[in-house]
Design a protein around this motif. Structure first.
Motif, PDB file in Angstrom:
ATOM      1  N   ASP A 156      -7.846  -4.063  -2.008  1.00  0.00           N
ATOM      2  CA  ASP A 156      -7.698  -4.752  -0.725  1.00  0.00           C
ATOM      3  C   ASP A 156      -8.902  -4.397   0.149  1.00  0.00           C
ATOM      4  O   ASP A 156      -9.176  -3.211   0.360  1.00  0.00           O
ATOM      5  N   ASP A 202      -3.436  -1.667  -5.844  1.00  0.00           N
ATOM      6  CA  ASP A 202      -2.994  -2.256  -4.578  1.00  0.00           C
ATOM      7  C   ASP A 202      -3.859  -3.497  -4.315  1.00  0.00           C
ATOM      8  O   ASP A 202      -5.067  -3.460  -4.549  1.00  0.00           O
ATOM      9  N   SER A 211      -6.513   0.209   2.888  1.00  0.00           N
ATOM     10  CA  SER A 211      -5.538   1.140   3.479  1.00  0.00           C
ATOM     11  C   SER A 211      -5.136   2.248   2.516  1.00  0.00           C
ATOM     12  O   SER A 211      -4.932   3.384   2.942  1.00  0.00           O
ATOM     13  N   SER A 263       0.837  -1.210   0.000  1.00  0.00           N
ATOM     14  CA  SER A 263       0.000   0.000   0.000  1.00  0.00           C
ATOM     15  C   SER A 263       0.868   1.255   0.000  1.00  0.00           C
ATOM     16  O   SER A 263       0.519   2.250  -0.645  1.00  0.00           O
TER      17      SER A 263
END
Ligand SMILES: Nc1ncnc2c1ncn2[C@@H]1O[C@H](COP(=O)(O)OP(=O)(O)O)[C@@H](O)[C@H]1O
Ligand SMILES: [Mg+2]
Length: 217
Positions: free
Chosen positions: A41, A87, A45, A18
């Protein structure tokens, strides 16, 4: 159009996916490239990082899951995005496989510890298998050393081990620097928060190396 898509992937949590995804996307965006960040994800994050402050409020961010990721990538490409950074979760997930099918470059962040290397090696094996089975794979796979302690021999040792094991590594590496954590706390990236700092310089070097690899894909 995979030459516009970069994915960060490794099943090892905490390796810096991240951080690298957000910082490299922030770099390209700050350099006026039309850039989007896709957070695939479920922990979100990267998306939360952007929401923490105003600095990156102009950077396009999409949250995606295995059902939506393909159409989101395609829509962004259609809209003319030049850099799409994805990510992915720190566990085995089909959203990662789908991201990799679209990517021109897959960066696999590895901390200089043997455990991280083994996990990264697993991931590389998996992708190699997919490729051999005829599935579309990313054009370029590169391990990226992250959270390297400066002047320690461990980073150099891991670099040698990994290249002896036949893996391709990015020449650039990301050191362990408080600048990354501070940038995250402010919702910014080193390129904007400390443009002449060491973290900004290594992110610039990484992005430029990625640009060269993408240009060949
Ligand atoms: N280069 C770095 N220097 C210092 N801290 C880092 C660096 N990269 C990541 N971290 C810290 O390590 C933790 C895990 O990083 P993160 O990017 O969230 O990894 P991942 O997404 O792979 O789980 C975070 O607290 C982050 O701030
Ligand atoms: Mg993460």
């Amino acid at each position: 159009m995979r030459e516009r898509v970069v994915a960060l992937a490794t099943m090892k949590g905490g390796s810096g996916k991240s951080t690298v995804a957000t910082c490299i996307a922030g770099y390209w965006w700050a350099k006026k490239r039309k850039t989007a960040l896709i957070d695939a994800d479920p922990q979100k994050s990267a998306a939360r990082w952007l929401e923490t402050g105003e600095a990156l409020s102009g950077l396009r961010c999409e949250v995606a899951n295995e059902k939506s990721i393909s159409s989101k990538i395609e829509a962004l490409l259609e809209e003319g995005y030049e850099r799409i950074v994805i990510d992915t979760p720190g566990f085995r997930a089909s959203v990662t496989d789908i991201a990799l099918e679209h990517a021109g470059l897959c960066l696999i962040p590895v901390r200089p510890s043997p455990v991280d290397f083994e996990v990264a090696a697993d991931k590389v094996d998996l992708i190699d298998k997919l490729r051999k089975a005829g599935a579309e794979g990313p054009v370029a796979l590169r391990l990226l050393l992250t959270q390297v302690v400066r002047n320690s021999v461990v980073g150099r040792h891991m670099r040698n081990e990994m290249s002896h094991a036949g893996y391709k590594l990015m020449k650039s590496e990301i050191c362990h620097r408080v600048g990354y954590t501070e940038a995250a706390l402010m919702g910014s990236v080193p390129t904007l928060s400390q443009p002449r700092g060491a973290a900004a310089l290594e992110i610039a070097a990484l992005a430029q190396e990625a640009d060269k690899i993408l240009a060949r894909s």
